[in-house]
Design a protein around this motif. Sequence first.
Motif, PDB file in Angstrom:
ATOM      1  N   LYS A 261       0.663  -1.365   0.098  1.00  0.00           N
ATOM      2  CA  LYS A 261       0.003   0.089   0.316  1.00  0.00           C
ATOM      3  C   LYS A 261       0.666   1.359   0.071  1.00  0.00           C
ATOM      4  O   LYS A 261       0.373   2.729  -0.714  1.00  0.00           O
ATOM      5  N   MET A 262       1.865   1.554   1.030  1.00  0.00           N
ATOM      6  CA  MET A 262       2.735   1.941   0.694  1.00  0.00           C
ATOM      7  C   MET A 262       3.459   2.740  -1.109  1.00  0.00           C
ATOM      8  O   MET A 262       3.542   3.557  -0.843  1.00  0.00           O
ATOM      9  N   ILE A 263       3.818   1.502  -1.070  1.00  0.00           N
ATOM     10  CA  ILE A 263       4.461   2.138  -2.937  1.00  0.00           C
ATOM     11  C   ILE A 263       3.270   2.645  -3.423  1.00  0.00           C
ATOM     12  O   ILE A 263       3.446   3.184  -3.873  1.00  0.00           O
ATOM     13  N   VAL A 264       2.027   1.505  -3.351  1.00  0.00           N
ATOM     14  CA  VAL A 264       0.708   1.893  -4.061  1.00  0.00           C
ATOM     15  C   VAL A 264       0.578   3.810  -4.472  1.00  0.00           C
ATOM     16  O   VAL A 264       0.143   4.692  -5.019  1.00  0.00           O
ATOM     17  N   LEU A 265       1.074   4.076  -3.272  1.00  0.00           N
ATOM     18  CA  LEU A 265       0.803   5.481  -2.472  1.00  0.00           C
ATOM     19  C   LEU A 265       2.055   6.288  -3.377  1.00  0.00           C
ATOM     20  O   LEU A 265       1.114   7.585  -3.744  1.00  0.00           O
ATOM     21  N   GLY A 266       2.985   6.196  -3.308  1.00  0.00           N
ATOM     22  CA  GLY A 266       4.081   6.681  -3.827  1.00  0.00           C
ATOM     23  C   GLY A 266       3.796   6.430  -5.141  1.00  0.00           C
ATOM     24  O   GLY A 266       3.718   7.873  -6.131  1.00  0.00           O
ATOM     25  N   ILE A 267       3.101   5.756  -5.749  1.00  0.00           N
ATOM     26  CA  ILE A 267       2.894   5.416  -7.564  1.00  0.00           C
ATOM     27  C   ILE A 267       1.807   6.527  -7.461  1.00  0.00           C
ATOM     28  O   ILE A 267       1.767   7.296  -8.132  1.00  0.00           O
ATOM     29  N   TRP A 268       0.615   6.828  -6.397  1.00  0.00           N
ATOM     30  CA  TRP A 268      -0.582   7.637  -6.400  1.00  0.00           C
ATOM     31  C   TRP A 268       0.506   9.487  -7.067  1.00  0.00           C
ATOM     32  O   TRP A 268      -0.662   9.529  -7.994  1.00  0.00           O
ATOM     33  N   VAL A 269       1.164   9.244  -6.013  1.00  0.00           N
ATOM     34  CA  VAL A 269       1.563  10.883  -6.132  1.00  0.00           C
ATOM     35  C   VAL A 269       1.947  10.919  -6.921  1.00  0.00           C
ATOM     36  O   VAL A 269       1.304  12.239  -8.040  1.00  0.00           O
ATOM     37  N   PHE A 345      -7.942  -8.312  -9.783  1.00  0.00           N
ATOM     38  CA  PHE A 345      -7.505  -7.221 -10.759  1.00  0.00           C
ATOM     39  C   PHE A 345      -8.909  -5.999 -10.862  1.00  0.00           C
ATOM     40  O   PHE A 345      -8.224  -5.340 -10.978  1.00  0.00           O
ATOM     41  N   LEU A 346     -10.167  -6.903 -11.541  1.00  0.00           N
ATOM     42  CA  LEU A 346     -11.063  -5.402 -11.662  1.00  0.00           C
ATOM     43  C   LEU A 346     -11.115  -4.883 -10.281  1.00  0.00           C
ATOM     44  O   LEU A 346     -11.135  -3.553 -10.494  1.00  0.00           O
ATOM     45  N   ARG A 347     -11.288  -5.711  -9.265  1.00  0.00           N
ATOM     46  CA  ARG A 347     -10.836  -4.554  -7.757  1.00  0.00           C
ATOM     47  C   ARG A 347     -10.077  -3.442  -7.608  1.00  0.00           C
ATOM     48  O   ARG A 347     -10.098  -2.650  -6.784  1.00  0.00           O
ATOM     49  N   GLU A 348      -8.290  -4.389  -8.062  1.00  0.00           N
ATOM     50  CA  GLU A 348      -7.692  -3.422  -7.609  1.00  0.00           C
ATOM     51  C   GLU A 348      -7.382  -2.099  -8.640  1.00  0.00           C
ATOM     52  O   GLU A 348      -7.269  -1.461  -8.300  1.00  0.00           O
ATOM     53  N   LEU A 349      -7.729  -2.555  -9.689  1.00  0.00           N
ATOM     54  CA  LEU A 349      -7.900  -1.444 -10.852  1.00  0.00           C
ATOM     55  C   LEU A 349      -9.104  -0.996 -10.250  1.00  0.00           C
ATOM     56  O   LEU A 349      -8.876   0.993 -10.211  1.00  0.00           O
ATOM     57  N   LEU A 350     -10.344  -0.091 -10.017  1.00  0.00           N
ATOM     58  CA  LEU A 350     -11.315  -0.077  -9.357  1.00  0.00           C
ATOM     59  C   LEU A 350     -10.811   1.024  -8.649  1.00  0.00           C
ATOM     60  O   LEU A 350     -10.431   1.906  -8.400  1.00  0.00           O
ATOM     61  N   TRP A 351      -9.160   0.711  -7.861  1.00  0.00           N
ATOM     62  CA  TRP A 351      -8.575   0.842  -6.248  1.00  0.00           C
ATOM     63  C   TRP A 351      -8.263   1.812  -7.335  1.00  0.00           C
ATOM     64  O   TRP A 351      -7.512   3.567  -6.522  1.00  0.00           O
ATOM     65  N   SER A 352      -7.187   1.519  -8.170  1.00  0.00           N
ATOM     66  CA  SER A 352      -6.533   2.658  -8.672  1.00  0.00           C
ATOM     67  C   SER A 352      -6.922   3.823  -8.901  1.00  0.00           C
ATOM     68  O   SER A 352      -6.451   4.911  -9.578  1.00  0.00           O
ATOM     69  N   SER A 353      -8.199   3.598  -9.980  1.00  0.00           N
ATOM     70  CA  SER A 353      -8.862   4.219 -11.128  1.00  0.00           C
ATOM     71  C   SER A 353      -9.287   5.763  -9.612  1.00  0.00           C
ATOM     72  O   SER A 353      -9.525   6.880 -10.383  1.00  0.00           O
ATOM     73  N   ILE A 354      -9.407   5.524  -8.572  1.00  0.00           N
ATOM     74  CA  ILE A 354      -9.198   6.609  -7.333  1.00  0.00           C
ATOM     75  C   ILE A 354      -8.586   8.012  -8.016  1.00  0.00           C
ATOM     76  O   ILE A 354      -8.061   8.620  -8.047  1.00  0.00           O
ATOM     77  N   ILE A 355      -6.894   7.507  -8.579  1.00  0.00           N
ATOM     78  CA  ILE A 355      -5.875   8.483  -9.317  1.00  0.00           C
ATOM     79  C   ILE A 355      -6.707   8.888 -10.334  1.00  0.00           C
ATOM     80  O   ILE A 355      -6.046  10.371 -10.570  1.00  0.00           O
ATOM     81  N   CYS A 356      -7.536   8.602 -11.097  1.00  0.00           N
ATOM     82  CA  CYS A 356      -8.655   9.289 -11.993  1.00  0.00           C
ATOM     83  C   CYS A 356      -9.158  11.057 -11.202  1.00  0.00           C
ATOM     84  O   CYS A 356      -9.186  11.956 -11.869  1.00  0.00           O
ATOM     85  N   ILE A 357      -9.306  10.721  -9.983  1.00  0.00           N
ATOM     86  CA  ILE A 357     -10.815  11.516  -9.058  1.00  0.00           C
ATOM     87  C   ILE A 357      -9.335  12.424  -8.867  1.00  0.00           C
ATOM     88  O   ILE A 357     -10.198  13.846  -9.280  1.00  0.00           O
ATOM     89  N   GLY A 358      -8.299  12.260  -8.856  1.00  0.00           N
ATOM     90  CA  GLY A 358      -7.735  13.485  -8.597  1.00  0.00           C
ATOM     91  C   GLY A 358      -7.229  14.214  -9.460  1.00  0.00           C
ATOM     92  O   GLY A 358      -7.226  14.848  -9.670  1.00  0.00           O
ATOM     93  N   ILE A 359      -6.650  13.647 -10.735  1.00  0.00           N
ATOM     94  CA  ILE A 359      -6.752  14.365 -12.216  1.00  0.00           C
ATOM     95  C   ILE A 359      -8.081  14.989 -12.495  1.00  0.00           C
ATOM     96  O   ILE A 359      -7.463  16.453 -12.461  1.00  0.00           O
ATOM     97  N   GLY A 360      -8.869  14.615 -11.930  1.00  0.00           N
ATOM     98  CA  GLY A 360     -10.231  15.395 -12.341  1.00  0.00           C
ATOM     99  C   GLY A 360     -10.520  16.638 -11.088  1.00  0.00           C
ATOM    100  O   GLY A 360     -10.441  17.990 -11.748  1.00  0.00           O
ATOM    101  N   ILE A 361     -10.100  16.653 -10.384  1.00  0.00           N
ATOM    102  CA  ILE A 361      -9.884  17.744  -9.773  1.00  0.00           C
ATOM    103  C   ILE A 361      -8.622  18.390  -9.830  1.00  0.00           C
ATOM    104  O   ILE A 361      -9.326  20.277 -10.189  1.00  0.00           O
ATOM    105  N   CYS A 362      -7.855  18.053 -10.763  1.00  0.00           N
ATOM    106  CA  CYS A 362      -6.684  19.006 -11.271  1.00  0.00           C
ATOM    107  C   CYS A 362      -7.523  19.757 -12.522  1.00  0.00           C
ATOM    108  O   CYS A 362      -6.785  21.034 -12.311  1.00  0.00           O
ATOM    109  N   GLY A 363      -8.100  19.189 -12.986  1.00  0.00           N
ATOM    110  CA  GLY A 363      -8.876  19.504 -14.346  1.00  0.00           C
ATOM    111  C   GLY A 363      -9.445  20.868 -13.863  1.00  0.00           C
ATOM    112  O   GLY A 363     -10.129  21.443 -14.622  1.00  0.00           O
TER     113      GLY A 363
END
Lengths: 383, 224
Positions: A261-269, A345-363
Amino acid sequence: MRLSDYLYLAKKDLTNYRLRSSLIILCICVGILSSTLNLYHTSKRAEELISSLENLGGQMISIWVQDKEIQLEDLFFLSSYFPYTSYEVSYWQDIRSFRKTKISVSIIATVPEYQQVHSVKIKEGRFISLGDINQRRKVCVVNTPVASGLKIGVGKKIRIGEDELRVIGLSKEEGMSKRVIIPLSISNEIFESDSRNLEVVILTSGNPKAVKKEIERMLKKRFSDKKGRTRQGFLFESEGFTVSIAEGLLETIKNQRLTSKMIVLGIWVVTLILAGGGIINLIMLSVRQRYKEIGVMRAYGAKKEEIFYLFLLEGILLSVYGLLLAGAIGASYVGLFGGCKFLIFLRELLWSSIICIGIGICGCFPARLAAGISPSEAIRDAN
Amino acid sequence: MIEMTNISKVYQMGEKKVEALREVSMKIEPGEFIAIMGPSGSGKSTLLAIMGCLEIPTSGRYLFDKKEVSNLTDDELSLLRNEKIGFVFQAFHLLPRFSALENVELPLIYKKVAKDEREERARRCLEQVGLGDRIEHAPSELSGGEQQRVAIARALVNSPRLILADEPTGNLDSTSAQEVMDILSLLNQDKKIMIAVVTHNPLIAERVKKVYHLKDGQLVNEAK
Ligand SMILES: Nc1ncnc2c1ncn2[C@@H]1O[C@H](COP(=O)(O)OP(=O)(O)O)[C@@H](O)[C@H]1O
Ligand SMILES: [Mg+2]
């Protein structure tokens, strides 16, 4: 404005910045993909470990025998209550191969149940059998670090003191600790000193706390005559036992999940900074270049919020494309090499798509800028 | 009908105040075609921006079809512009990535008109300005005169009550300028659309019934 028209206008604009758009999509895709696959692998492993634990019963409870007068044989009665009970005598000693290589290992004398209780995977050969115990065969199972340390394999012999033991199995084990497993029945012949460690490990499907209590009650009842050696600390009442719920495996799984989770958090950032920044930059650029155009749209009746949503949608579209691309690449990877656990895979993809929300906020930032452009920009040209 | 009474517009430029319009009063009757003339910086575009509800006057009353414009919200102004006003600009301001047809469709998008009907109406407007055979062309593939005619078709597509043109012939050669003015006159006569044109060209001013002259943000006299 209709949703289909939002899409139509947004797509038109993105194709205008094809190279930049593709780069951002790629960046989002890589971010989502690496986050998803990282989560996927740890989840899959954890799931496998947990399910193997669950198949066998669940939690491990270990009984340490501290009382020197108590032998493992005195505890054999536990097997009639708990089918998965492993009796273990362990001991540190040097062992040698015939080439005189010497290494220090921990030797565990135990019963066949050890394999289930500790979910030992055999890479080659077999584990200690009931026959080995009954016939007091001089055999052993070594783990990978021992095999590579002594440069031996199944069928070869090792020396422990004066005794020669034939290697009948090679176990696959995590970590670096060197371990040799031998039949419980030959432990007295092999072990030299009696500074050894007696332990009974029970794998149970019951509520671990309740089972622990139950075991303590049984032990107390059985050994109630052996009183008087109370020490402070871990010792349970006056008897020479410590009963504890082993956290080993579950703890490892938890730890692995945490690191993952820490690694993934880093990737997200990192993804957020790169892709979010890219999107802000791209839409900002598009807004600046289209000051007049936005003015014209406003003059022709576009509402503030319609301009806002249009530009926001451009950012969202890019993330969605990135997500779809990551989903496609990830799914084919999982299908081909990753063990086909598509639900995980689908579950983790869903989790990872949290990034999209962040990016949306950037927009939102450039979109707000666009929405603030006055309709009179249309008429204020540089003539 | 349009009625402006004592309209002033002041722009704040940091400490400095720019009085772009001072106490301008004018009236445009239904079906009227007017021209606005004046030197550069005299406030012509500002006047057009206020007429077109792109900006709100600093003071004064502006009635559009008997409605007080300064009381409307930003969304209501958008709606008003969308339904009742068409704009034509000197630099055409067509969207470069869109075909002529798509450019003309734009105002209908904000009115939530469905795609099929949008295309149909846009095509008819392009035919009216003589560009029926150019609908798929991108703006960059059209001449200046043609681009301005596409812009007129766009102004026309929502059947507006008022068309505002800020120096529509400023970037055109005289033949194209003539064509554009012919089309505007025709629209005024056939559909009784009110038209206000800002121009420097006295020949063009001659064709209209009423010419207003602006100087330093003030109406000088009402010629003709
Ligand atoms: N947004 C603005 N901010 C500040 N001053 C402005 C702005 N728009 C126009 N002006 C000023 O108002 C005056 C009138 O401008 P404008 O209406 O564009 O004149 P014209 O179209 O007749 O050339 C000019 O002095 C101009 O500098
Ligand atoms: Mg001007």
